[in-house]
Design a protein around this motif. Structure first.
Motif, PDB file in Angstrom:
ATOM      1  N   PHE A  37      35.307   1.252 -31.445  1.00  0.00           N
ATOM      2  CA  PHE A  37      35.916   1.230 -30.115  1.00  0.00           C
ATOM      3  C   PHE A  37      35.502  -0.025 -29.345  1.00  0.00           C
ATOM      4  O   PHE A  37      36.320  -0.631 -28.641  1.00  0.00           O
ATOM      5  N   PHE A  38      34.251  -0.420 -29.457  1.00  0.00           N
ATOM      6  CA  PHE A  38      33.783  -1.654 -28.820  1.00  0.00           C
ATOM      7  C   PHE A  38      34.612  -2.833 -29.319  1.00  0.00           C
ATOM      8  O   PHE A  38      35.087  -3.652 -28.523  1.00  0.00           O
ATOM      9  N   GLY A  39      34.784  -2.920 -30.631  1.00  0.00           N
ATOM     10  CA  GLY A  39      35.563  -4.021 -31.202  1.00  0.00           C
ATOM     11  C   GLY A  39      37.008  -3.993 -30.774  1.00  0.00           C
ATOM     12  O   GLY A  39      37.620  -5.037 -30.517  1.00  0.00           O
ATOM     13  N   PHE A  40      37.593  -2.786 -30.691  1.00  0.00           N
ATOM     14  CA  PHE A  40      38.995  -2.661 -30.281  1.00  0.00           C
ATOM     15  C   PHE A  40      39.172  -3.131 -28.840  1.00  0.00           C
ATOM     16  O   PHE A  40      40.186  -3.756 -28.499  1.00  0.00           O
ATOM     17  N   MET A  41      38.202  -2.836 -27.980  1.00  0.00           N
ATOM     18  CA  MET A  41      38.320  -3.209 -26.569  1.00  0.00           C
ATOM     19  C   MET A  41      38.063  -4.699 -26.349  1.00  0.00           C
ATOM     20  O   MET A  41      38.738  -5.332 -25.543  1.00  0.00           O
ATOM     21  N   MET A  92      43.561   0.413 -25.176  1.00  0.00           N
ATOM     22  CA  MET A  92      44.623  -0.579 -24.973  1.00  0.00           C
ATOM     23  C   MET A  92      44.381  -1.392 -23.703  1.00  0.00           C
ATOM     24  O   MET A  92      44.526  -2.623 -23.695  1.00  0.00           O
ATOM     25  N   ALA A  93      43.960  -0.706 -22.626  1.00  0.00           N
ATOM     26  CA  ALA A  93      43.795  -1.378 -21.335  1.00  0.00           C
ATOM     27  C   ALA A  93      42.750  -2.486 -21.416  1.00  0.00           C
ATOM     28  O   ALA A  93      42.966  -3.604 -20.919  1.00  0.00           O
ATOM     29  N   LEU A  94      41.621  -2.211 -22.046  1.00  0.00           N
ATOM     30  CA  LEU A  94      40.576  -3.222 -22.124  1.00  0.00           C
ATOM     31  C   LEU A  94      40.925  -4.328 -23.117  1.00  0.00           C
ATOM     32  O   LEU A  94      40.528  -5.483 -22.928  1.00  0.00           O
ATOM     33  N   ALA A  95      41.669  -3.981 -24.164  1.00  0.00           N
ATOM     34  CA  ALA A  95      42.130  -5.024 -25.087  1.00  0.00           C
ATOM     35  C   ALA A  95      43.052  -5.996 -24.363  1.00  0.00           C
ATOM     36  O   ALA A  95      42.959  -7.219 -24.533  1.00  0.00           O
ATOM     37  N   ALA A 138      32.464  -7.677 -22.571  1.00  0.00           N
ATOM     38  CA  ALA A 138      31.512  -6.984 -23.446  1.00  0.00           C
ATOM     39  C   ALA A 138      30.849  -5.836 -22.686  1.00  0.00           C
ATOM     40  O   ALA A 138      30.638  -4.752 -23.247  1.00  0.00           O
ATOM     41  N   LEU A 139      30.531  -6.052 -21.405  1.00  0.00           N
ATOM     42  CA  LEU A 139      29.961  -4.981 -20.594  1.00  0.00           C
ATOM     43  C   LEU A 139      30.948  -3.824 -20.457  1.00  0.00           C
ATOM     44  O   LEU A 139      30.578  -2.650 -20.596  1.00  0.00           O
ATOM     45  N   GLY A 140      32.209  -4.157 -20.191  1.00  0.00           N
ATOM     46  CA  GLY A 140      33.231  -3.114 -20.090  1.00  0.00           C
ATOM     47  C   GLY A 140      33.404  -2.353 -21.393  1.00  0.00           C
ATOM     48  O   GLY A 140      33.523  -1.121 -21.402  1.00  0.00           O
ATOM     49  N   PHE A 151      31.150  -1.951 -23.732  1.00  0.00           N
ATOM     50  CA  PHE A 151      29.950  -1.134 -23.942  1.00  0.00           C
ATOM     51  C   PHE A 151      30.042   0.168 -23.158  1.00  0.00           C
ATOM     52  O   PHE A 151      29.829   1.262 -23.700  1.00  0.00           O
ATOM     53  N   VAL A 152      30.387   0.076 -21.880  1.00  0.00           N
ATOM     54  CA  VAL A 152      30.419   1.260 -21.018  1.00  0.00           C
ATOM     55  C   VAL A 152      31.527   2.220 -21.453  1.00  0.00           C
ATOM     56  O   VAL A 152      31.303   3.434 -21.595  1.00  0.00           O
ATOM     57  N   HIS A 153      32.726   1.704 -21.674  1.00  0.00           N
ATOM     58  CA  HIS A 153      33.854   2.593 -21.967  1.00  0.00           C
ATOM     59  C   HIS A 153      33.798   3.155 -23.378  1.00  0.00           C
ATOM     60  O   HIS A 153      34.279   4.268 -23.621  1.00  0.00           O
ATOM     61  N   SER A 154      33.206   2.430 -24.291  1.00  0.00           N
ATOM     62  CA  SER A 154      33.023   2.984 -25.626  1.00  0.00           C
ATOM     63  C   SER A 154      32.037   4.148 -25.585  1.00  0.00           C
ATOM     64  O   SER A 154      32.246   5.178 -26.242  1.00  0.00           O
ATOM     65  N   LEU A 155      30.979   3.999 -24.801  1.00  0.00           N
ATOM     66  CA  LEU A 155      30.036   5.107 -24.631  1.00  0.00           C
ATOM     67  C   LEU A 155      30.719   6.297 -23.972  1.00  0.00           C
ATOM     68  O   LEU A 155      30.486   7.448 -24.347  1.00  0.00           O
ATOM     69  N   ARG A 156      31.556   6.032 -22.997  1.00  0.00           N
ATOM     70  CA  ARG A 156      32.247   7.128 -22.303  1.00  0.00           C
ATOM     71  C   ARG A 156      33.109   7.930 -23.266  1.00  0.00           C
ATOM     72  O   ARG A 156      33.152   9.161 -23.210  1.00  0.00           O
ATOM     73  N   LEU A 157      33.823   7.244 -24.159  1.00  0.00           N
ATOM     74  CA  LEU A 157      34.662   7.951 -25.127  1.00  0.00           C
ATOM     75  C   LEU A 157      33.825   8.826 -26.055  1.00  0.00           C
ATOM     76  O   LEU A 157      34.309   9.860 -26.545  1.00  0.00           O
ATOM     77  N   GLN A 158      32.584   8.433 -26.319  1.00  0.00           N
ATOM     78  CA  GLN A 158      31.711   9.275 -27.141  1.00  0.00           C
ATOM     79  C   GLN A 158      31.183  10.453 -26.321  1.00  0.00           C
ATOM     80  O   GLN A 158      31.267  11.606 -26.750  1.00  0.00           O
ATOM     81  N   TYR A 159      30.634  10.153 -25.141  1.00  0.00           N
ATOM     82  CA  TYR A 159      29.929  11.170 -24.363  1.00  0.00           C
ATOM     83  C   TYR A 159      30.858  12.200 -23.717  1.00  0.00           C
ATOM     84  O   TYR A 159      30.533  13.390 -23.685  1.00  0.00           O
ATOM     85  N   VAL A 160      31.969  11.746 -23.185  1.00  0.00           N
ATOM     86  CA  VAL A 160      32.849  12.649 -22.438  1.00  0.00           C
ATOM     87  C   VAL A 160      33.919  13.255 -23.342  1.00  0.00           C
ATOM     88  O   VAL A 160      34.034  14.476 -23.456  1.00  0.00           O
ATOM     89  N   GLU A 161      34.706  12.407 -23.996  1.00  0.00           N
ATOM     90  CA  GLU A 161      35.826  12.914 -24.780  1.00  0.00           C
ATOM     91  C   GLU A 161      35.379  13.544 -26.106  1.00  0.00           C
ATOM     92  O   GLU A 161      35.722  14.693 -26.409  1.00  0.00           O
ATOM     93  N   PHE A 162      34.579  12.806 -26.903  1.00  0.00           N
ATOM     94  CA  PHE A 162      34.219  13.273 -28.250  1.00  0.00           C
ATOM     95  C   PHE A 162      33.181  14.398 -28.189  1.00  0.00           C
ATOM     96  O   PHE A 162      33.382  15.472 -28.757  1.00  0.00           O
ATOM     97  N   PHE A 163      32.075  14.176 -27.494  1.00  0.00           N
ATOM     98  CA  PHE A 163      31.024  15.192 -27.422  1.00  0.00           C
ATOM     99  C   PHE A 163      31.509  16.456 -26.730  1.00  0.00           C
ATOM    100  O   PHE A 163      31.003  17.554 -26.987  1.00  0.00           O
ATOM    101  N   GLY A 164      32.484  16.317 -25.838  1.00  0.00           N
ATOM    102  CA  GLY A 164      33.009  17.492 -25.146  1.00  0.00           C
ATOM    103  C   GLY A 164      33.691  18.482 -26.063  1.00  0.00           C
ATOM    104  O   GLY A 164      33.924  19.636 -25.671  1.00  0.00           O
ATOM    105  N   THR A 165      34.018  18.074 -27.296  1.00  0.00           N
ATOM    106  CA  THR A 165      34.712  18.969 -28.220  1.00  0.00           C
ATOM    107  C   THR A 165      33.773  19.833 -29.054  1.00  0.00           C
ATOM    108  O   THR A 165      34.198  20.851 -29.595  1.00  0.00           O
TER     109      THR A 165
END
Length: 667
Positions: free
Chosen positions: A377-381, A573-576, A624-626, A628-642
């Motif tokens: 996700f970091f690389g995609f963004m 897509m937005a960060l890319a 890179a900061l963006g 880092f933050v948004h990739s973590l968010r996708l793990q913590y909020v979206e993925f871990f929430g499942t």
């Protein structure tokens, strides 16, 4: 991998005379997390006089270390030291018991402490004197406006003389009130300054008690008149001479402190660490149970460390110990400390998992999964080859320099290094090299205005393709999370939760995938409708079972919550697009000034290079900061929430901290 380290409970009973060596052995091995032992027939242990001395000496030595550190000459530093920090040399100490250690510390302090305290006292007293002299010079400079001998500014006999300042607007009413209170029996001299008035009052002693409350009412700031004879202007050079003398004394004292820092600092820090570890050992004593002759402790230990620890305990206690190692019971599952267990390539990513929370003992450790998904996700963004190369170079240097320490910097740099590799890969796939700078250079070299690097698509020209790709990745990520959740719940006996809370979303996601296929045969379309219908029915049943009368409201809320979670992956897509857009803007700005010339001097090339390099470095950092933050968010909020709770208790072993000391201890 995917499971925490297997833990077992260890229980030890041995003779009291082995307490210090056993605790020292366990402290140095760092393999056991000691827990409080509840035994009705025994009493709690407590620190003896030596441990209390260790705590006291730890504070004393810490103060000495702080003082010497301020005057120790720094060896190196800067950027190179940050990238490649030197290893600190460790000094060995042969441990023969806490009594012997305390004796050695007392001998050391008896020599070092008086010398250091003497210099510290000299520096402190001299600094106090310097500040006092500076204040007196400042007062003399104020009084210079009056040009009155300072002897007359100090009270004597029947007259009280005081000097002070008051705000201008308060001056006249204060003087009028003083005249009324003293019936005119006062003398006064004043000089106006910027926003205040400098005043000298002379009162008869019998009137001073009447004047004092009035002076306080108008907030008169009193000035302590310095000692001496002559006018303030005549005394200023005298006090400046005193100031120079004290400053010279201070410099000599600081030189002496620097000499002592060079001589004693390393030894002071060495003994400080020894005492801090003894103080740390004492913290577990209240967790132990003891009788007159024996003591007992219990704790958790990784199964793989049991043979080595058992052998060490037997050596320390000379075989005179009862040791019981047992499997955890069902009612202890929530109490088992969690130590993550992953292969070397994934271990640094444990930092990301621990930032959220470690799994419970019967949960899946997601570290190997997020090692891939976070980096991807970091690389995609960030999605630019050159940005990835810059991040990768910095990360590789930090990894090389900090690997021997295995510290937080190493772990963070390691995650960035893998993220940089994915960034460069995505940059190649999207043909992004400092945005469109690569295409501009290629067009200039080939002379072809349409030349460009090969790519699967251009995010700025075909954002819908990138959006569809991001949403497809999001569905795959969520399906993986729900599948893991289904497996964990089913295995832990919560079959109803697995079937009614995880399984419906798996069916709905499969239905969306089938329905989104470019060419949908009738069978695929029917299958998609069937899966979606069954999933929706199971989801509704699960909501009714879980929420009762609120089911109708929760069905709507949770369903659209899932949709919102899925759409959250559009940030890929937005960060890319943001990365490509900012890079392109920098390139446009550089191109605008590139052709500027002053006479024959190509000034635009210099300005353009500054704009290009500075802008692209800024873009690299901010994007890179963006990422880092948004990739973590996708793990913590979206993925871990499942599937993931992160409510486990981290393994906190009874372990010494050794940076400058090394204990030689014979088990």
């Amino acid at each position: 991998m995917f499971r925490p380290e297997e833990m077992v409970k260890i229980e030890i009973i041995t003779l009291s005379r082995f307490k210090d060596p056993l605790l020292t052995y366990l402290h140095e091995s760092g393999a056991v997390e000691i827990r409080e032992l509840e035994v009705e027939l025994a009493q709690k242990d407590s620190p003896n006089e030596y441990y209390r001395k260790a705590a006291s000496y730890s504070i004393t030595i810490s103060r000495l270390a702080d003082f010497l550190k301020a005057y120790k000459k720094s060896a190196g530093g800067g950027f190179k030291a940050f990238i490649f920090p030197p290893e600190r040399q460790k000094k060995k100490y042969r441990y023969e018991g806490i009594e012997k250690l305390i004796k050695d510390v007392e001998e050391f302090l008896s020599v070092v402490e008086p010398e250091i305290k003497a210099v510290e006292s000299k520096i402190t007293s001299t600094q106090t004197e310097i500040e006092k002299i500076k204040d007196e010079i400042a007062i003399l400079e104020l009084l210079a406006a009056l040009n009155i001998d300072v002897e007359y500014l100090r009270h004597s006999g029947m007259v009280e003389v005081l000097v002070g300042t008051v705000e201008k607007q308060k001056f006249k009413p204060m003087v009028e009130e003083l005249r009324k209170a003293t019936e005119g029996r006062m003398a006064m001299a004043s000089r106006e300054m910027k926003d205040k008035v400098l005043i000298v009052f002379a009162f008869l002693r019998q009137d001073y008690e009447k004047a004092n409350p009035i002076l306080a009412k108008y907030s008169l700031e009193r000035l302590e008149v310095p000692e001496g004879k002559g006018t303030p202007r005549e005394l200023i050079p005298v006090y400046e001479g005193k100031l120079r003398e004290r400053e010279e004394e201070l410099e000599k004292a600081k030189e002496e402190a620097a000499r002592m820092a060079e001589l004693y600092y390393d030894d002071v820090v060495f003994y400080q660490e020894l005492m801090e570890n003894e103080r740390d050992k004492a913290t577990v004593l209240p967790m132990l149970a003891r009788t007159n002759m024996t003591f007992a402790l219990t704790g958790w230990i990784p199964r793989k460390d049991v043979p080595e620890i058992l052998e060490g305990i037997k050596k320390v206690t000379k075989g005179k110990a009862y040791i019981n190692v047992r499997e955890p019971e069902k009612d202890e599952l929530d109490e088992i400390p969690i130590k993550l267990k992953n292969p070397g390539w994934a271990r640094p990513f444990e930092m990301l998992t621990e930032m959220y929370g470690v799994p419970k003992y019967n949960e899946i450790d997601p570290t190997p999964i997020i090692a891939f998904t976070y980096s991807f996700f970091f690389g995609f963004m960030l999605t630019d080859f050159m940005y990835g190369l810059i991040v990768g170079i910095v990360a590789a240097l930090l990894v090389k320099g900090h690997k021997k320490f295995n510290d937080g910097t190493y772990k963070f740099a390691y995650t960035l290094l893998w993220s940089a590799i994915f960034t460069m890969t995505m940059g190649i796939l999207f043909g992004s090299y400092f945005g469109n700078a690569g295409d501009i250079v290629l067009q200039y070299i080939t002379g072809n205005p349409n030349a460009s690097f090969p790519r699967i698509t251009d995010p700025l020209k075909d954002p819908m393709f990138v959006l569809m790709l991001a949403l497809a990745i999001g569905l795959a990520h969520l399906f993986l999370g729900y599948s893991i959740g289904f497996f964990v719940r089913w295995k832990n006996g919560d079959k109803k939760g697995a079937f009614l809370e995880q399984f419906p979303w798996m069916l709905i996601i499969l239905a969306v995938v089938l329905y989104a296929m470019p060419s949908k045969p009738p069978a695929a379309l029917m299958g998609a409708k069937a899966l979606f219908g069954v999933g929706l029915v199971l989801f509704a049943i699960g909501e009714i079972v879980a929420n009762g009368s609120l089911a109708a409201l929760m069905i709507i809320s949770d369903f659209f919550g899932f949709v919102g979670t899925w759409l959250s992956y559009a940030r890929l897509m937005a960060l890319a697009l943001a990365t490509s857009g900012i890079a392109m803007v920098v390139n446009v700005l550089a191109a605008m000034v590139w052709g500027i010339k002053i006479s024959v001097v190509p000034l635009g090339i210099v300005i353009g290079l500054i704009v290009f390099v500075g802008g692209q470095l800024f873009s690299t950092a901010i994007n890179a900061l963006g990422a880092f933050v948004h990739s973590l968010r996708l793990q913590y909020v979206e993925f871990f929430g499942t599937f993931y709770s992160g409510e486990g208790k981290p393994f906190n072993p009874f372990k010494s901290k050794r940076e400058v000391s090394e204990l030689e201890f014979e088990a």
